[in-house]
Design a protein around this motif. Structure first.
Motif, mmCIF file in Angstrom:
data_model
loop_
_atom_site.group_PDB
_atom_site.id
_atom_site.type_symbol
_atom_site.label_atom_id
_atom_site.label_comp_id
_atom_site.label_asym_id
_atom_site.label_seq_id
_atom_site.Cartn_x
_atom_site.Cartn_y
_atom_site.Cartn_z
ATOM 1 N N LEU A 194 0.832 -1.205 0.000
ATOM 2 C CA LEU A 194 0.000 0.000 0.000
ATOM 3 C C LEU A 194 0.864 1.251 0.000
ATOM 4 O O LEU A 194 0.634 2.190 -0.768
ATOM 5 C CB LEU A 194 -0.913 0.016 1.230
ATOM 6 C CG LEU A 194 -2.121 -0.917 1.253
ATOM 7 C CD1 LEU A 194 -2.838 -0.795 2.594
ATOM 8 C CD2 LEU A 194 -3.082 -0.616 0.116
ATOM 9 N N VAL A 195 1.864 1.283 0.881
ATOM 10 C CA VAL A 195 2.733 2.458 1.002
ATOM 11 C C VAL A 195 3.469 2.724 -0.305
ATOM 12 O O VAL A 195 3.541 3.858 -0.783
ATOM 13 C CB VAL A 195 3.717 2.268 2.172
ATOM 14 C CG1 VAL A 195 4.802 3.345 2.140
ATOM 15 C CG2 VAL A 195 2.983 2.299 3.505
ATOM 16 N N GLU A 196 4.020 1.661 -0.885
ATOM 17 C CA GLU A 196 4.754 1.820 -2.142
ATOM 18 C C GLU A 196 3.844 2.368 -3.240
ATOM 19 O O GLU A 196 4.234 3.265 -4.002
ATOM 20 C CB GLU A 196 5.339 0.484 -2.586
ATOM 21 C CG GLU A 196 6.072 0.571 -3.936
ATOM 22 C CD GLU A 196 6.412 -0.797 -4.494
ATOM 23 O OE1 GLU A 196 6.232 -1.798 -3.771
ATOM 24 O OE2 GLU A 196 6.843 -0.860 -5.661
ATOM 25 N N GLY A 197 2.638 1.828 -3.330
ATOM 26 C CA GLY A 197 1.714 2.283 -4.364
ATOM 27 C C GLY A 197 1.338 3.736 -4.213
ATOM 28 O O GLY A 197 1.225 4.471 -5.202
ATOM 29 N N LEU A 198 1.135 4.198 -2.958
ATOM 30 C CA LEU A 198 0.784 5.595 -2.718
ATOM 31 C C LEU A 198 1.986 6.504 -2.928
ATOM 32 O O LEU A 198 1.889 7.571 -3.532
ATOM 33 C CB LEU A 198 0.258 5.764 -1.285
ATOM 34 C CG LEU A 198 -1.041 5.040 -0.936
ATOM 35 C CD1 LEU A 198 -1.380 5.250 0.534
ATOM 36 C CD2 LEU A 198 -2.185 5.509 -1.814
ATOM 37 N N ARG A 199 3.137 6.100 -2.400
ATOM 38 C CA ARG A 199 4.325 6.959 -2.442
ATOM 39 C C ARG A 199 4.828 7.160 -3.869
ATOM 40 O O ARG A 199 5.276 8.243 -4.229
ATOM 41 C CB ARG A 199 5.420 6.349 -1.570
ATOM 42 C CG ARG A 199 6.705 7.168 -1.502
ATOM 43 C CD ARG A 199 7.731 6.454 -0.648
ATOM 44 N NE ARG A 199 7.345 6.467 0.761
ATOM 45 C CZ ARG A 199 7.723 5.529 1.637
ATOM 46 N NH1 ARG A 199 8.441 4.503 1.237
ATOM 47 N NH2 ARG A 199 7.365 5.629 2.901
ATOM 48 N N SER A 200 4.772 6.131 -4.688
ATOM 49 C CA SER A 200 5.293 6.234 -6.054
ATOM 50 C C SER A 200 4.229 6.645 -7.061
ATOM 51 O O SER A 200 4.552 7.086 -8.169
ATOM 52 C CB SER A 200 5.877 4.882 -6.476
ATOM 53 O OG SER A 200 4.854 3.892 -6.581
ATOM 54 N N GLY A 201 2.960 6.495 -6.693
ATOM 55 C CA GLY A 201 1.885 6.743 -7.646
ATOM 56 C C GLY A 201 1.560 5.534 -8.493
ATOM 57 O O GLY A 201 0.656 5.586 -9.340
ATOM 58 N N SER A 202 2.275 4.425 -8.274
ATOM 59 C CA SER A 202 2.033 3.215 -9.071
ATOM 60 C C SER A 202 0.643 2.643 -8.845
ATOM 61 O O SER A 202 0.130 1.892 -9.685
ATOM 62 C CB SER A 202 3.081 2.140 -8.736
ATOM 63 O OG SER A 202 4.384 2.599 -9.007
ATOM 64 N N ALA A 203 0.024 2.978 -7.700
ATOM 65 C CA ALA A 203 -1.313 2.459 -7.418
ATOM 66 C C ALA A 203 -2.407 3.209 -8.174
ATOM 67 O O ALA A 203 -3.573 2.825 -8.097
ATOM 68 C CB ALA A 203 -1.592 2.518 -5.912
ATOM 69 N N ASP A 204 -2.061 4.263 -8.893
ATOM 70 C CA ASP A 204 -3.044 4.977 -9.709
ATOM 71 C C ASP A 204 -3.299 4.144 -10.963
ATOM 72 O O ASP A 204 -2.768 4.421 -12.048
ATOM 73 C CB ASP A 204 -2.516 6.366 -10.068
ATOM 74 C CG ASP A 204 -3.487 7.170 -10.914
ATOM 75 O OD1 ASP A 204 -3.071 8.183 -11.486
ATOM 76 O OD2 ASP A 204 -4.662 6.744 -11.033
ATOM 77 N N LEU A 205 -4.096 3.130 -10.828
ATOM 78 C CA LEU A 205 -4.251 2.141 -11.895
ATOM 79 C C LEU A 205 -4.950 2.702 -13.128
ATOM 80 O O LEU A 205 -4.695 2.250 -14.249
ATOM 81 C CB LEU A 205 -5.028 0.926 -11.365
ATOM 82 C CG LEU A 205 -4.388 0.208 -10.152
ATOM 83 C CD1 LEU A 205 -5.208 -1.007 -9.766
ATOM 84 C CD2 LEU A 205 -2.945 -0.206 -10.462
ATOM 85 N N ASP A 206 -5.854 3.667 -12.950
ATOM 86 C CA ASP A 206 -6.539 4.221 -14.119
ATOM 87 C C ASP A 206 -5.875 5.497 -14.622
ATOM 88 O O ASP A 206 -6.393 6.142 -15.542
ATOM 89 C CB ASP A 206 -8.018 4.479 -13.809
ATOM 90 C CG ASP A 206 -8.205 5.405 -12.621
ATOM 91 O OD1 ASP A 206 -9.356 5.604 -12.207
ATOM 92 O OD2 ASP A 206 -7.192 5.911 -12.089
ATOM 93 N N ARG A 207 -4.730 5.875 -13.995
ATOM 94 C CA ARG A 207 -3.904 7.000 -14.452
ATOM 95 C C ARG A 207 -4.694 8.314 -14.531
ATOM 96 O O ARG A 207 -4.475 9.135 -15.414
ATOM 97 C CB ARG A 207 -3.275 6.714 -15.817
ATOM 98 C CG ARG A 207 -2.589 5.387 -15.956
ATOM 99 C CD ARG A 207 -1.591 5.132 -14.847
ATOM 100 N NE ARG A 207 -0.542 6.157 -14.790
ATOM 101 C CZ ARG A 207 0.288 6.312 -13.768
ATOM 102 N NH1 ARG A 207 0.170 5.559 -12.704
ATOM 103 N NH2 ARG A 207 1.229 7.251 -13.809
#
Length: 583
Positions: A205-218
C-alpha cells in the motif's frame, strides 16, 4: 498526427477534512501472543505517506503499543465530532483473536488471550463507534494476523467470516484486510544490518501511494479501489500465502486516498484535419491562418488539446519560414506563464476543490507553483522556448517556489562547479530546503563562506525540511546522488490550527497574534518532547523565541511568539497540533 505524451501534475484532492488514525501493536505482555516485527515500521511509513501534503493530505494520529484502554480512548476521540463531509481512515496492525463465542477482538499491548472481553478491543465495539461517527466516508484497513485467532475448543470451520463483523447500517464504509480469516498476514524477512522490514500488505500500500504506481486508471488520484488492486497484485505476486480482501458497505463513488506523485500522463489530441491541411499548405498566409486557429487550443480546458497545440506550434516555430515561425512563437510566448487551471493542471472531478483541507492555502499555492514551474522547465527544453521564453519568464517573476537543486531538473545550481551531490544557490530572503532521503540514507551539509550553517549527520530516509534565515550564496553537499534537495523561497505560511508530523524537520512558519497552545498527538514512543519556537528571519539564531518541554503526563503547553510576525517550531521529534490559545 499526434505528438508525444507528457506528464502533468495530478489534480488537487477535494476540499474536505481528511483524518487518519494509525494503530500498531508489536509488543505483547501475554507470552502466548507472538511478538511482531512489522507494525512499528508499517505505522511510520503509512503515517508519512498519508500525512504528506502532496500525496495523502491527511491529519494523522498514531498510537503505538497502546493498552486496550488507550486504544479505545484514541478511537473514541478520533471518531467523535466529525462532520458529514469528513473522510476518516482507521488502520490497525496487530493480532486478531476470536473467543469461544466467535467474537473477534484486536489485541493491544496488555491483552490477555484468556480474558479477551476484559482486555481486548472487540470488533463489534469498533463497528459501533464507526456507526456513531457522522462521517459518511470511512475506510478501515486491517493488517492483522487472524490465523491464530481461534481459541481452543472453538467449533465450526476455521474461517472468520471477517466481512460480517463490519456489516453495519452506515453508508460509505470500505474495509480492507491483508488476508483471509484463516491465513497469516506475513511480515517481511529481516536482513542482518538493515532496517526491520514491514508487512507485505502494508508495504505494498505504502509503495503504491508513495510512487503513484497504485493509480491504476492513471487519472492522477489513488482511490481505495486503486490501492487495493495494486496491493492485491503485489501480495499475490510475492511468496506470501495470503489473499487480501475488500468489502463495501453502502459506498457510492470513489473514495480518494491520495494524489499520485507520478502525475497524469496526457496524450496529445488529434489536430483537426482542416488545421493540419492549412499548416501543410504551400502558401505562408494559409499556414499563418492554421497557426492562429490552432493557437485557440492553448486556452482550452482539455489538457490534451493544450499539449497538442504546444507541440505542433513548437514544430512550426522551429522549422517554418520566418513570418510563419514568428506567429507561432508569438502565440507560445503569450502562454508560457500559463493559467494554473488549464495547461499545467488537470481538472479535478466534480465537487473537487483547489486545495487540501490539511494545508494552508499559501502552502498549497506554493506547491502548485513549483509543480507548474517543473512543467515550464520541461517546455523550456524545446527549441522554440530556447528562442524566446526566457525573457518572458524572468519578467513574470514566477520563481517563487523553484526546485533549486533537484539533480534531475538542474534548478538554480552552479552547473559549472556542481555534481549530482553538490551545488550552490543565492537567496535574497529567508528560505527553506527539503532533503528527500534515499534507501541508503542521506546526510547533508549547507555552508556559506566556508562556515557550516547546517549539518545533517544522522542518515535521513524520508523527507526533512529546514528553515534558513541567512541570505547570500550557499553551497550544499549531499552524501549520495540518490538524495534529492529541493529549495523553497520564503519561510512558508501554515494556517492555524495546524497539525505537524514528527521527524519532518522544521515546520513551516505560521502567524499568531498572541500565545499559542501546542498539544502533542504522536509521541513516537518517547515520554517527553522539547518544543522550540524560533523566528524565521533571525539570521543570528542567538536564542529561541520560546522553549518548553512537555511530557505524556502534561501533553499540552503554551508558547509565546513575543510579538513576532511569524514563528516556526524547530526540528520536531513528536507530532503536534498548534492552535491559537483560547482566551
Amino acid at each position: 498526427m499526434p505528438g508525444s505524451p507528457d506528464t502533468r501534475p495530478a489534480p488537487d484532492l477535494p476540499t474536505e477534512r481528511r483524518l487518519a488514525l494509525v494503530i500498531a501493536t508489536e509488543t505483547y505482555e501475554d507470552l502466548s501472543l507472538r511478538q511482531l516485527r512489522a507494525p512499528g515500521r508499517d505505522a511510520d511509513d503509512l503515517r508519512d505517506v498519508l500525512g504528506d501534503s502532496d500525496i495523502g493530505g491527511f491529519e494523522v494520529t498514531t498510537v503505538k503499543d497502546g493498552t486496550a484502554q488507550a486504544v479505545r480512548v484514541a478511537v473514541g476521540d478520533f471518531l467523535a465530532d466529525r462532520s458529514l463531509d469528513d473522510l476518516v481512515l482507521v488502520y490497525l496492525s496487530c493480532h486478531g483473536l476470536m473467543d469461544l463465542r466467535r467474537r473477534l477482538y484486536f489485541a493491544a499491548r496488555d491483552t490477555t488471550k484468556t480474558r479477551l472481553a476484559a482486555t481486548g478491543v472487540e470488533s463489534q465495539w469498533l463497528l459501533t463507534q464507526l456507526e456513531d461517527c457522522r462521517a459518511r466516508r470511512q475506510v478501515l484497513v486491517l493488517d492483522c494476523c487472524f490465523s491464530g485467532a481461534f481459541a481452543a475448543g472453538t467449533k465450526g470451520d476455521d474461517e472468520l467470516g471477517l466481512g460480517q463483523h463490519f456489516l453495519g447500517q452506515g453508508r460509505g464504509r470500505v474495509v480492507l484486510t491483508a488476508s483471509r480469516g484463516s491465513e497469516y498476514s506475513f511480515e517481511g524477512e529481516p536482513v542482518p544490518g538493515q532496517e526491520v522490514p514491514g508487512s507485505v500488505f502494508t508495504q505494498a500500500l505504502v509503495e503504491g501511494l508513495r510512487s503513484g504506481s497504485a493509480d491504476l486508471d492513471r487519472d492522477g488520484f489513488v482511490s481505495v479501489d486503486d490501492a487495493y488492486g495494486f496491493a492485491f497484485d503485489r501480495v499475490r505476486a510475492s511468496d506470501a500465502m495470503q489473499t487480501p480482501q475488500r468489502w463495501l458497505y453502502g459506498a457510492e463513488g470513489a473514495i480518494l486516498l491520495a494524489r499520485s506523485p507520478a502525475g497524469v500522463t496526457v496524450e496529445p489530441a488529434e489536430v483537426p484535419a482542416g488545421i493540419t491541411s492549412s499548416l501543410d499548405s504551400s502558401y505562408p498566409s494559409v499556414r499563418i491562418g492554421g497557426v492562429d486557429a490552432l493557437a485557440q487550443w492553448l486556452d482550452d480546458d482539455d489538457p490534451a488539446r493544450v499539449l497538442a497545440a504546444q507541440q505542433t506550434l513548437a514544430g512550426v516555430a522551429e522549422h517554418d519560414r520566418p513570418e510563419v515561425a514568428a506567429r507561432a512563437r508569438e502565440h507560445l510566448d503569450a502562454h508560457v506563464v500559463v493559467d494554473e487551471e488549464a495547461a499545467y493542471a488537470v481538472r479535478s472531478p466534480t465537487g473537487a476543490g483547489s486545495g487540501s483541507a490539511s494545508l494552508g492555502g499559501t502552502e498549497r499555492r506554493a506547491a502548485d507553483t513549483q509543480r507548474r514551474e517543473d512543467g515550464i522547465r520541461r517546455w523550456l527544453g524545446t527549441p522554440v522556448a530556447r528562442l524566446a521564453a526566457v525573457g518572458v519568464l524572468v519578467a513574470a517573476g514566477i520563481a517563487t517556489a523553484a526546485v533549486l537543486w533537484d539533480r534531475d531538473s538542474g534548478g538554480s545550481d552552479d552547473s559549472s562547479s556542481s555534481s549530482p551531490t553538490s551545488g550552490s544557490y543565492t537567496a535574497e530572503g529567508p528560505w527553506r530546503f527539503e532533503l528527500h532521503g534515499s534507501g541508503d540514507g542521506c546526510t547533508f551539509t549547507l555552508e556559506q563562506g566556508g562556515t557550516n550553517l547546517r549539518e545533517v549527520s544522522d542518515p535521513i530516509y524520508s523527507t526533512r525540511s529546514f528553515q534558513v534565515a541567512q541570505t547570500g550564496t550557499f553551497r550544499w553537499t549531499a552524501s549520495d546522488s540518490a538524495c534529492r534537495v529541493v529549495g523553497r523561497a520564503g519561510s512558508g505560511e501554515a494556517t492555524l490550527p495546524a497539525t505537524f508530523p514528527p521527524y519532518r524537520g522544521d515546520t513551516d512558519a505560521f502567524r499568531a497574534t498572541g500565545p499559542i497552545t501546542v498539544t502533542v498527538q504522536d509521541w513516537e514512543g518517547n515520554t517527553e518532547c522539547e518544543l522550540t519556537l524560533r523566528d524565521p528571519t533571525d539570521a543570528n539564531a542567538s536564542s529561541p523565541v520560546d522553549i518548553r518541554t512537555v511530557t505524556t503526563e502534561q501533553p499540552s503547553t503554551v508558547l509565546d511568539p513575543g510579538g513576532r510576525e511569524a514563528v516556526y517550531l524547530e526540528d520536531l521529534t513528536c507530532g503536534v497540533r498548534v492552535e491559537v490559545k483560547a482566551q
